[in-house]
Design a protein around this motif. Structure first.
Motif, PDB file in Angstrom:
ATOM      1  N   GLY A  75       0.812  -1.215   0.000  1.00 24.68           N
ATOM      2  CA  GLY A  75       0.000   0.000   0.000  1.00 24.68           C
ATOM      3  C   GLY A  75       0.842   1.259   0.000  1.00 24.68           C
ATOM      4  O   GLY A  75       0.492   2.255  -0.645  1.00 24.68           O
ATOM      5  N   ALA A  76       1.986   1.233   0.717  1.00 22.30           N
ATOM      6  CA  ALA A  76       2.884   2.391   0.755  1.00 22.30           C
ATOM      7  C   ALA A  76       3.482   2.658  -0.625  1.00 22.30           C
ATOM      8  O   ALA A  76       3.597   3.816  -1.049  1.00 22.30           O
ATOM      9  CB  ALA A  76       3.996   2.158   1.773  1.00 22.30           C
ATOM     10  N   TYR A  77       3.859   1.604  -1.321  1.00 23.87           N
ATOM     11  CA  TYR A  77       4.405   1.746  -2.677  1.00 23.87           C
ATOM     12  C   TYR A  77       3.379   2.424  -3.579  1.00 23.87           C
ATOM     13  O   TYR A  77       3.700   3.349  -4.339  1.00 23.87           O
ATOM     14  CB  TYR A  77       4.767   0.360  -3.210  1.00 23.87           C
ATOM     15  N   VAL A  82       0.792   7.267  -6.290  1.00 19.52           N
ATOM     16  CA  VAL A  82      -0.293   8.240  -6.429  1.00 19.52           C
ATOM     17  C   VAL A  82       0.230   9.657  -6.267  1.00 19.52           C
ATOM     18  O   VAL A  82      -0.019  10.547  -7.091  1.00 19.52           O
ATOM     19  CB  VAL A  82      -1.400   7.949  -5.398  1.00 19.52           C
ATOM     20  N   ILE A  83       0.963   9.890  -5.185  1.00 26.23           N
ATOM     21  CA  ILE A  83       1.493  11.231  -4.911  1.00 26.23           C
ATOM     22  C   ILE A  83       2.496  11.643  -5.988  1.00 26.23           C
ATOM     23  O   ILE A  83       2.489  12.781  -6.478  1.00 26.23           O
ATOM     24  CB  ILE A  83       2.129  11.275  -3.516  1.00 26.23           C
ATOM     25  N   SER A 123      11.376   1.705   8.025  1.00 27.69           N
ATOM     26  CA  SER A 123      12.334   2.120   6.994  1.00 27.69           C
ATOM     27  C   SER A 123      11.997   1.442   5.674  1.00 27.69           C
ATOM     28  O   SER A 123      12.071   2.064   4.605  1.00 27.69           O
ATOM     29  CB  SER A 123      13.764   1.790   7.419  1.00 27.69           C
ATOM     30  N   PHE A 124      11.593   0.178   5.719  1.00 28.13           N
ATOM     31  CA  PHE A 124      11.221  -0.548   4.507  1.00 28.13           C
ATOM     32  C   PHE A 124       9.998   0.098   3.863  1.00 28.13           C
ATOM     33  O   PHE A 124       9.954   0.321   2.641  1.00 28.13           O
ATOM     34  CB  PHE A 124      10.929  -2.009   4.852  1.00 28.13           C
ATOM     35  N   VAL A 125       9.002   0.437   4.685  1.00 28.98           N
ATOM     36  CA  VAL A 125       7.787   1.083   4.175  1.00 28.98           C
ATOM     37  C   VAL A 125       8.114   2.447   3.565  1.00 28.98           C
ATOM     38  O   VAL A 125       7.603   2.802   2.501  1.00 28.98           O
ATOM     39  CB  VAL A 125       6.741   1.222   5.301  1.00 28.98           C
ATOM     40  N   LEU A 126       8.975   3.226   4.217  1.00 37.38           N
ATOM     41  CA  LEU A 126       9.350   4.548   3.705  1.00 37.38           C
ATOM     42  C   LEU A 126      10.056   4.440   2.352  1.00 37.38           C
ATOM     43  O   LEU A 126       9.717   5.171   1.400  1.00 37.38           O
ATOM     44  CB  LEU A 126      10.269   5.255   4.696  1.00 37.38           C
ATOM     45  N   PHE A 127      11.015   3.539   2.235  1.00 43.06           N
ATOM     46  CA  PHE A 127      11.752   3.409   0.973  1.00 43.06           C
ATOM     47  C   PHE A 127      10.851   2.871  -0.140  1.00 43.06           C
ATOM     48  O   PHE A 127      11.014   3.244  -1.304  1.00 43.06           O
ATOM     49  CB  PHE A 127      12.976   2.512   1.164  1.00 43.06           C
ATOM     50  N   ARG A 128       9.898   2.003   0.210  1.00 45.53           N
ATOM     51  CA  ARG A 128       8.945   1.536  -0.799  1.00 45.53           C
ATOM     52  C   ARG A 128       8.056   2.685  -1.255  1.00 45.53           C
ATOM     53  O   ARG A 128       7.694   2.787  -2.429  1.00 45.53           O
ATOM     54  CB  ARG A 128       8.093   0.388  -0.242  1.00 45.53           C
ATOM     55  N   PHE A 129       7.686   3.555  -0.323  1.00 50.58           N
ATOM     56  CA  PHE A 129       6.892   4.734  -0.660  1.00 50.58           C
ATOM     57  C   PHE A 129       7.638   5.626  -1.660  1.00 50.58           C
ATOM     58  O   PHE A 129       7.078   6.066  -2.671  1.00 50.58           O
ATOM     59  CB  PHE A 129       6.560   5.515   0.611  1.00 50.58           C
TER      60      PHE A 129
END
Length: 483
Positions: A75-77, A82-83, A123-129
């Motif tokens: 979902g973060a990716y 989207v953004i 950190s994994f979620v942030l980098f995927r984002f």
């Protein structure tokens, strides 16, 4: 006839779009497709890695991710995509195609490399984002550029085939995971980290390939740079003549345009949601349905294989390869029909077939009838049609709105569609699979099938027959002067 004829003030007549449309297919177009279409390969690589390494992420001594955590990262990716699409789409229409497809690719390379060094869930979620942000921005710059250079009679097939290269990236990700997650080669915590390094290395190569690409002449025309646009088109034509092509004169009347610095956001939304509200409904429906269909299933397919078929996570890649083959062959083999039979029929048909097949295979899964091999074959057949359907959604949005807002239109509908279908999908399916109950997973499949069937109906009723027409005739430029 002169390619640029100045009239009064910032008004001029030009035949440059018609000259681009009458070109034969040549080396220039092939190089353009390779350098820009590679974006879809990168997205396929990223999405496949997210699924293929999910087992390794769950067993990582550092991350210890759960199924829900993996759904959250997916979902973060997509949230980043989207953004990124919205922000970079706005900049693409304002600053130009060429600047942005360098900026967005650089962001992607940096973020996917950082993912390999993740040290915690967040950190994994942030980098995927951030990786998703780069990919989302790529979509807007790339799709608009390819549309504006491709001759009208090839546009459908080219666009679908390029989108289909997503699955070459999927195959690359699957193959990389097979090697790098194998304990006899690398395996362990290092294996999944090296998998994400594949995208970073590939992205650096692509940066070099794009150095020769020119700015879109169509974008230059409406931003009061007609002479630079003429120079680019004449250079392309000269290359064709040197290769032995005889170019026919352009057909149709020249365009009369008012040059403008930018398009105000008020005019953008007036055009999208008032002037072309019916087209907006079609684009939104198509993108939302395919986003849920694809992202819900593909981000979590590894979890289904692991939790319901007891497939070792190191072997997930072997099941991705036939799926990737079906997805790539769909647009490649069906793409010409979108130019010959027409958009309306083919888009509706591929959406409807995809929905029906997913519902049937979902029922067989719920009943426990399918073996793991049969499940893989079922997905391969489903996505043969679904891949062409999903690619046609991007084609529809890119070619049915005016030149001045093309990139932002792609961004807006990609963002809304992905937010409605793509972000909800992986999160929902992650929770459904977490129950370990086939009945709940089947409900998710039925939702995806229903959305695809609804999109087929909307396209059949209100879709635009844009095949073999110039972009300017499909959607009149906002800067076009009245005759």
């Amino acid at each position: 006839m002169a390619s640029i004829e100045h009239l009064t003030g910032h008004t001029f007549e030009t035949d440059l779009p018609a000259r681009l449309d009458r070109l034969p297919w040549g080396r220039f177009h092939t190089l353009l497709v390779v350098a820009l279409g590679i974006t879809w390969l990168l997205d396929g690589l990223e999405v496949t890695l997210a699924g293929s390494v999910s087992g390794a992420l769950k067993n990582s001594p550092v991350l210890h991710l759960t199924n829900s955590d993996i759904g959250l990262a997916g979902g973060a990716y997509l949230t980043g995509a989207v953004i990124g699409a919205l922000f970079f789409g706005w900049l693409t229409d304002r600053l130009g195609r060429r600047k942005l497809f360098f900026i967005t690719l650089f962001l992607y390379v940096a973020a996917t490399a950082a993912t390999a060094f993740s040290f915690s869930l967040w950190s994994f979620v942030l980098f995927r984002f951030l990786t998703g942000t780069g990919i989302g921005g790529e979509y807007t710059a790339i799709n608009s550029t390819i549309q504006e250079f491709t001759p009208a009679r090839f546009r459908g097939w080219v666009d679908l085939t390029i989108n289909g290269t997503f699955w070459l990236g999927a195959a690359l990700g699957a193959g990389g995971s097979i090697v790098l997650l194998n304990p006899q080669t690398v395996g362990g915590d290092l294996g999944w980290r090296l998998c994400f390094g594949i995208g970073a290395v590939l992205g650096l190569v692509i940066l070099l390939m794009r150095l020769w690409l020119p700015e879109s002449p169509r974008w230059l025309l409406i931003h009061n740079q007609p002479e630079q646009a003429r120079h680019i088109v004449e250079g392309i034509e000269e290359n064709f003549r040197q290769q032995g092509h005889e170019l026919s004169p352009p057909s149709g009347r020249p365009l009369r345009l008012h040059a403008r610095d930018h398009t105000p956001l008020r005019e953008v939304f007036q055009t999208l949601f008032v002037t072309y509200r019916q087209r907006a409904l079609v684009g939104l429906t198509l993108l939302s349905a395919q986003a849920f269909f694809y992202n819900a299933i593909f981000f979590t397919y590894a979890l289904v294989l692991i939790d319901f078929y007891n497939v070792p996570y190191q072997s997930i890649g072997w099941y991705v390869l036939p799926l990737a083959l079906g997805n790539f062959c769909g647009p490649l083999l069906l793409g010409r029909l979108f130019d010959v039979v027409g958009r309306r029929v083919m888009i509706s048909l591929t959406y409807a077939i995809s929905g029906v097949l997913l519902a049937v295979s979902g029922y067989l899964f719920q009943q426990g009838i399918l073996s793991v091999t049969q499940q893989a074959i079922a997905w391969m057949v489903i996505f043969f049609f679904a891949s062409a359907a999903a690619s046609s959604a991007y084609l529809t949005v890119a070619e049915t709105f005016p030149l001045e807002i093309r990139a932002l239109a792609i961004a807006v509908f990609y963002a809304i569609g992905t937010a409605l279908g793509g972000i909800v999908g992986p999160t929902l399916f992650g929770h459904l699979i977490e129950t370990h109950d086939r009945n709940y997973v089947f409900i998710g499949y039925l939702i995806g099938a229903g959305l695809m069937l609804a999109a087929a109906v909307v396209q059949a009723l209100w879709g635009v027959a844009a095949e073999r027409q110039s972009l300017e005739s499909v959607a009149r430029p906002l800067s076009q002067a009245q005759d």
